[in-house]
Every structure is written in structure tokens, then in C-alpha cells.
Design an enzyme around this catalytic site. Structure first.
Site, mmCIF file in Angstrom:
data_model
loop_
_atom_site.group_PDB
_atom_site.id
_atom_site.type_symbol
_atom_site.label_atom_id
_atom_site.label_comp_id
_atom_site.label_asym_id
_atom_site.label_seq_id
_atom_site.Cartn_x
_atom_site.Cartn_y
_atom_site.Cartn_z
ATOM 1 N N GLY A 120 0.511 -4.960 0.682
ATOM 2 C CA GLY A 120 -0.388 -5.069 -0.023
ATOM 3 C C GLY A 120 -0.335 -5.858 -1.574
ATOM 4 O O GLY A 120 -1.290 -6.568 -1.993
ATOM 5 N N GLU B 52 -0.661 -9.492 -0.532
ATOM 6 C CA GLU B 52 -2.096 -9.680 -0.178
ATOM 7 C C GLU B 52 -2.946 -9.660 -1.725
ATOM 8 O O GLU B 52 -3.688 -10.629 -1.959
ATOM 9 C CB GLU B 52 -2.637 -8.831 0.572
ATOM 10 N N GLU C 165 4.514 -4.898 7.250
ATOM 11 C CA GLU C 165 3.787 -4.024 7.837
ATOM 12 C C GLU C 165 4.396 -3.926 9.295
ATOM 13 O O GLU C 165 4.311 -2.813 10.021
ATOM 14 C CB GLU C 165 2.278 -4.441 8.167
ATOM 15 N N ALA D 13 0.971 -1.215 -0.102
ATOM 16 C CA ALA D 13 -0.089 0.118 -0.275
ATOM 17 C C ALA D 13 0.622 1.154 -0.121
ATOM 18 O O ALA D 13 2.101 1.168 0.687
ATOM 19 C CB ALA D 13 -0.957 0.004 1.208
#
Ligand code: COA
Length: 283
Positions: A110, A113, A133, A65
Site C-alpha cells: 500500500g 500504491e 503481497e 497495509a
């Protein structure tokens, strides 16, 4: 048409390239929002039989992200960001048409993911997966704690997420995080498309039901966030029942029966008996 994505539809396969190479294809608000749009296009455009998601440039699939958008977010805004991304990733996981990830470099946060939300993954040898993260005082927010655990098991998933370390392609392959390592990076997309081409020749209604039943077994693709409304088939079948637990064996039996009501099943069995190639029409 899209600002942050490049799309190409060839041979009924939509190639979606996340196009922010100077930021290692980090998922900012625009990318997330356009990913949502392109996933709806995959659902609704009858010319698209399957799709592949990849990243632009030689270095990254998606490096996570966009961290530059995180500072100053409140608890509520953080939760809303997670819910929005998660809903789109659930939509990918629940898509009745196969969506593959062609992972061409860093797949972090992300990015890992997103790759895991896809139905299967191919990668190049210099790929590095990870959920870093924790290094930012955060946790995965787009389904990573759930999907990584289901894909590689609790012990390995916890260790990877707690250390935030990167996982090389060969280790990812051994763990089952990636299906194939394509030795020649230039062949990653063509190999992925070859695999999707094989699936595109199968009966679409059977393909959709296999994805649905496997997702039930994996506990994936089913409603979890407050805004989520799963309806991949538009009907009232068991898997559309939101958060209600679904018995995968029962759904498999029902879906197996549904296949007997399709023209494609009649065609597939007749073609076998007549020793010819079937011609499936998705009906
Ligand atoms: N969000 C925002 N920008 C990112 C980004 C992310 N997740 N990942 C990379 N970028 C940007 C960098 O800030 C840099 O931008 P700049 O050139 O304007 O400074 C550019 O992409 C290139 O990245 P850089 O760090 O210079 O490349 P590198 O080869 O030295 O390192 C990584 C590559 C992937 C190891 C490193 O970029 C990194 O750790 N990224 C963050 C990974 C992460 O924590 N992801 C989870 C986020 S929740």
C-alpha cells in the site's frame, strides 16, 4: 486534530506525515480513514495549493497495509477494504491540486500504491519500492496492478509483482517509478516543497486541467469501484461521467478552450507580452 497523521501548512503547501514510525507507518484502518479526511481538506481548503505526503521516522515511507488487520477478514470484507483504500487513492490521483510523495524509505504494498497515486514522486537513496503481497498469498489491492503497469510497463510490473522483490531507488528511477532521487535525505522534504512551490506559482485552473487530462491518458483517477463518485470540478464535464470512457483528446480540446475563459489566461499572456511576471489568482 488527526491521530495518525501530522500536518503542517506552510507557504500554501500542506505536508502530511503518516505518523506510526514504530510500525513503519503501515496503513491501518485509522490511517486510511484519516488519509481520506486529509485529502478532502486538500480539496476544500483554499489556503492549500498543493500537498506532500511522507512518512515519519528514518526508515519508511509506508511499509504497506497493516497486515495485523488482515487475519480473519472474509472475502466481502477484503473487497470492501480494497474499495475503501482505492477510492481514497483515486481521490488523491484526481485531486485538482498537485500531491507529491516524498518517499523516505520502504514504500511497499500500500505504500508503493500510495506513492503511485500521488502525481509525482521524489525519494531518498535508501528507498525500496515493492509490491510484496504475493508473499502473503495476496495481490495489490489499492490500485497497484494498474498504476505500476501504467508507470513502468507490463513486463517489468508483472515481474516485480510476481517475485515480490524490492526495487532500489536507482532502479526505480531508471524505470520511471520515481522522478528524482534526493541524495541528501535531510533535503527530501525541502526539495519536494521547492518543486511544489514552482507549481504553486502557475495558474491553478490550468494546473487542474493538466492533471485531469493526463489522468485520462493514464486511465487514472476515473471511477472504478462501486462506491466511487469522481467529481473533482463539481461540474458536468466529460471526466465526471463515471465509468463512461472519456476521449482524452476531446477533453483536452474542451479544457484548452475553458482556459481561454479564465482571467489567469488573460493575465499570463498579457504578462508575457509586457515582459513581466504573471500574477495568477485561480479565476
Ligand atoms: N503491517 C503491520 N506491521 C508492519 C508492517 C505491515 N505492513 N510492516 C512492518 N510492520 C511492523 C513490524 O511488525 C514491526 O513491528 P514490531 O516491532 O511490533 O514487531 C515493525 O513494523 C518494524 O518492522 P520490522 O519487520 O521489525 O523491520 P525490518 O527492518 O526488520 O523489516 C520490512 C522491514 C519492511 C522489510 C518488513 O517490516 C516487512 O517485510 N514488512 C511487511 C511488508 C509487506 O509485506 N507489505 C505489504 C503488506 S500488504
Amino acid at each position: 486534530m488527526y491521530k495518525t497523521l501530522h500536518t503542517d501548512l506552510t507557504d500554501n503547501i500542506l505536508t502530511v506525515t503518516i505518523n506510526r514510525p514504530d510500525k513503519l507507518n503501515a496503513l491501518n484502518k485509522d490511517v486510511i480513514s484519516e488519509l481520506g479526511e486529509v485529502v478532502e481538506e486538500i480539496y476544500t481548503n483554499a489556503d492549500i495549493k498543493s500537498a506532500v505526503i511522507t512518512g515519519a521516522g528514518p526508515k519508511a515511507f509506508v511499509a504497506g497495509a497493516d497486515i495485523s488487520e488482515f487475519q480473519g477478514l472474509s472475502k466481502e470484507a477484503g473487497k470492501a477494504l480494497s474499495a475503501k483504500g482505492s477510492d481514497i487513492f483515486f481521490r488523491i490521483a484526481s485531486c485538482p491540486k498537485p500531491i507529491a510523495a516524498a518517499v523516505n524509505g520502504f514504500a511497499l504494498g500500500g505504500g508503493c500504491e500510495l506513492a503511485m497515486a500521488c502525481h509525482f514522486r521524489l525519494c531518498v537513496p535508501n528507498t525500496k519500492f515493492g509490491q510484496p503481497e504475493v508473499n502473503l498469498g495476496l495481490i495489490p489491492g489499492y490500485g497497484g496492478t494498474q498504476r505500476l503497469t501504467k508507470l513502468i510497463g507490463r513486463g517489468r510490473a508483472i515481474e516485480i509483482m510476481l517475485t515480490g522483490r524490492m526495487v532500489e531507488a536507482t532502479e526505480a528511477h531508471t524505470m520511471g517509478l520515481v522522478n528524482y532521487i534526493v541524495t541528501e535525505p535531510d533535503e527530501l522534504l525541502s526539495e519536494t516543497r521547492k518543486l511544489l512551490g514552482i507549481i504553486n506559482e502557475k495558474a491553478p485552473l490550468a494546473v487542474a486541467r493538466i492533471i485531469e487530462c493526463v489522468n485520462i491518458a493514464a486511465g487514472d483517477g476515473i471511477a472504478h469501484s462501486e462506491t466511487w463518485d469522481p467529481d473533482p470540478f463539481g461540474g458536468d464535464d466529460a471526466a465526471d461521467a463515471g465509468d463512461a470512457p472519456v476521449n482524452g483528446f476531446a477533453r483536452e480540446q474542451e479544457a484548452f478552450g475553458e482556459c481561454f475563459g479564465t482571467q489567469d489566461m488573460k493575465e499570463g499572456t498579457a504578462a508575457f507580452l509586457e515582459k513581466r511576471k504573471p500574477r495568477f489568482r485561480g479565476a
